[in-house]
Design an enzyme around this catalytic site. Structure first.
Site, PDB file in Angstrom:
ATOM      1  N   HIS A 139      16.173  59.013  -2.338  1.00 24.41           N
ATOM      2  CA  HIS A 139      16.494  57.819  -1.552  1.00 24.41           C
ATOM      3  C   HIS A 139      17.487  58.160  -0.451  1.00 24.41           C
ATOM      4  CE1 HIS A 139      19.109  54.091  -1.031  1.00 24.41           C
ATOM      5  NE2 HIS A 139      17.941  53.753  -0.516  1.00 24.41           N
ATOM      6  N   SER A 140      17.220  57.716   0.773  1.00 28.30           N
ATOM      7  CA  SER A 140      18.164  57.837   1.888  1.00 28.30           C
ATOM      8  C   SER A 140      18.566  59.308   2.087  1.00 28.30           C
ATOM      9  CB  SER A 140      19.366  56.927   1.616  1.00 28.30           C
ATOM     10  OG  SER A 140      20.108  56.685   2.795  1.00 28.30           O
ATOM     11  N   TYR A 141      19.858  59.627   2.033  1.00 28.54           N
ATOM     12  CA  TYR A 141      20.322  61.026   2.102  1.00 28.54           C
ATOM     13  C   TYR A 141      19.645  61.882   1.025  1.00 28.54           C
ATOM     14  CZ  TYR A 141      23.611  64.809   0.773  1.00 28.54           C
ATOM     15  OH  TYR A 141      24.187  65.999   0.393  1.00 28.54           O
ATOM     16  N   GLY A 147      16.719  61.982   0.208  1.00 26.87           N
ATOM     17  CA  GLY A 147      15.439  62.499   0.661  1.00 26.87           C
ATOM     18  C   GLY A 147      15.557  63.914   1.185  1.00 26.87           C
ATOM     19  N   HIS A 200      17.389  48.232   2.068  1.00 24.47           N
ATOM     20  CA  HIS A 200      17.395  49.685   1.921  1.00 24.47           C
ATOM     21  C   HIS A 200      17.543  50.123   0.468  1.00 24.47           C
ATOM     22  CE1 HIS A 200      18.052  53.814   3.091  1.00 24.47           C
ATOM     23  NE2 HIS A 200      19.314  53.836   2.703  1.00 24.47           N
TER      24      HIS A 200
END
Length: 237
Positions: A77-79, A81, A220
């Site tokens: 998720h987010s960073y 990734g 998000h």
């Protein structure tokens, strides 16, 4: 058939983000690991040490090695990734599928701050770290990410400062992660999105091969806003 899931959280967060989705998957008989990266969450007491992006890649890679995990559905998720891609790049034979959860996708030789084309965003993170002793970046407000109101206080209380070197360290990649056959990108449409940071992960997805894409009408924090939907997406990944 039982599956194995490794779920990587985003910046400032911890494995706690995935508690609801992990419970649903475990109740169906699946193995689920949601490690907290070094220096964050319940491991925030380690933030003063030499923590960089490579540390977080090693956190997850070592989990796969020591737990003997294969055929893994790896979610970032987010960073997270960027971490998931780097782990898959180093250990492609252990990864059955990748799911990028409203995630930042890496570029070889570039750091997260390099990817953020909006200079004011990168400068803001650096200023924020400088005002906090120079090494840790305080959490961004949860309100920026379209989070549901019921979870706002919990997220604000549990987020911890993120080691700045993680955002500055270039990512080493061979491209092996892009050759993994099953890759899904989940885009959350209930917040402003990455355009505000000066980049669009979907451009890389649309230019690549072998991707599936899913839009989810939530903020998000998909694991908090839509845990049941996330569990279904992981099972289908």
């Amino acid at each position: 058939m039982s599956k194995t899931f490794v779920l990587i959280h985003g910046a400032w967060r911890g494995g706690w983000c995935y508690a609801r989705t992990a419970a649903l998957l475990r109740a169906s008989g699946h193995r689920v690991f949601a490690p907290t990266l070094t220096g964050l969450g319940e491991r925030s007491h380690l933030a003063a040490g030499p923590v960089g992006f490579r540390t977080h890649v090693d956190d997850v890679a070592n989990l796969l090695r020591w737990e003997g995990l294969d055929d893994v559905v790896l979610c970032g998720h987010s960073y997270g990734g960027m971490v998931a891609a780097a782990v898959a790049d180093a250990m492609p034979d252990r990864i059955a599928a990748l799911l990028f959860l409203d995630a930042i996708l890496p570029e070889a030789g570039k750091s997260l701050l390099d990817i953020c084309a909006a200079e004011e965003v990168a400068a803001g993170l650096l200023r924020s770290a400088a005002a906090n002793g120079g090494r840790l970046v305080p959490p961004l407000p949860a309100t920026l990410f379209g989070l549901n109101e019921a979870d706002m206080a919990m997220v604000e209380a549990l987020c911890t400062p993120h080691p700045l070197p993680c955002f500055c360290e270039p990512v080493e990649l061979t491209g092996a992660w892009e050759r993994i056959a099953r890759k899904t990108y989940v885009r959350a449409t209930g917040w402003a999105g990455y355009a505000a940071l000066g980049f669009d992960p979907m451009a890389k997805v649309e230019a690549g091969a072998g991707w599936s894409t899913i839009d989810v009408a939530c903020g998000h924090e998909v694991a908090l806003d839509a845990p049941e939907r996330l569990a279904d997406m992981l099972l289908n990944a």
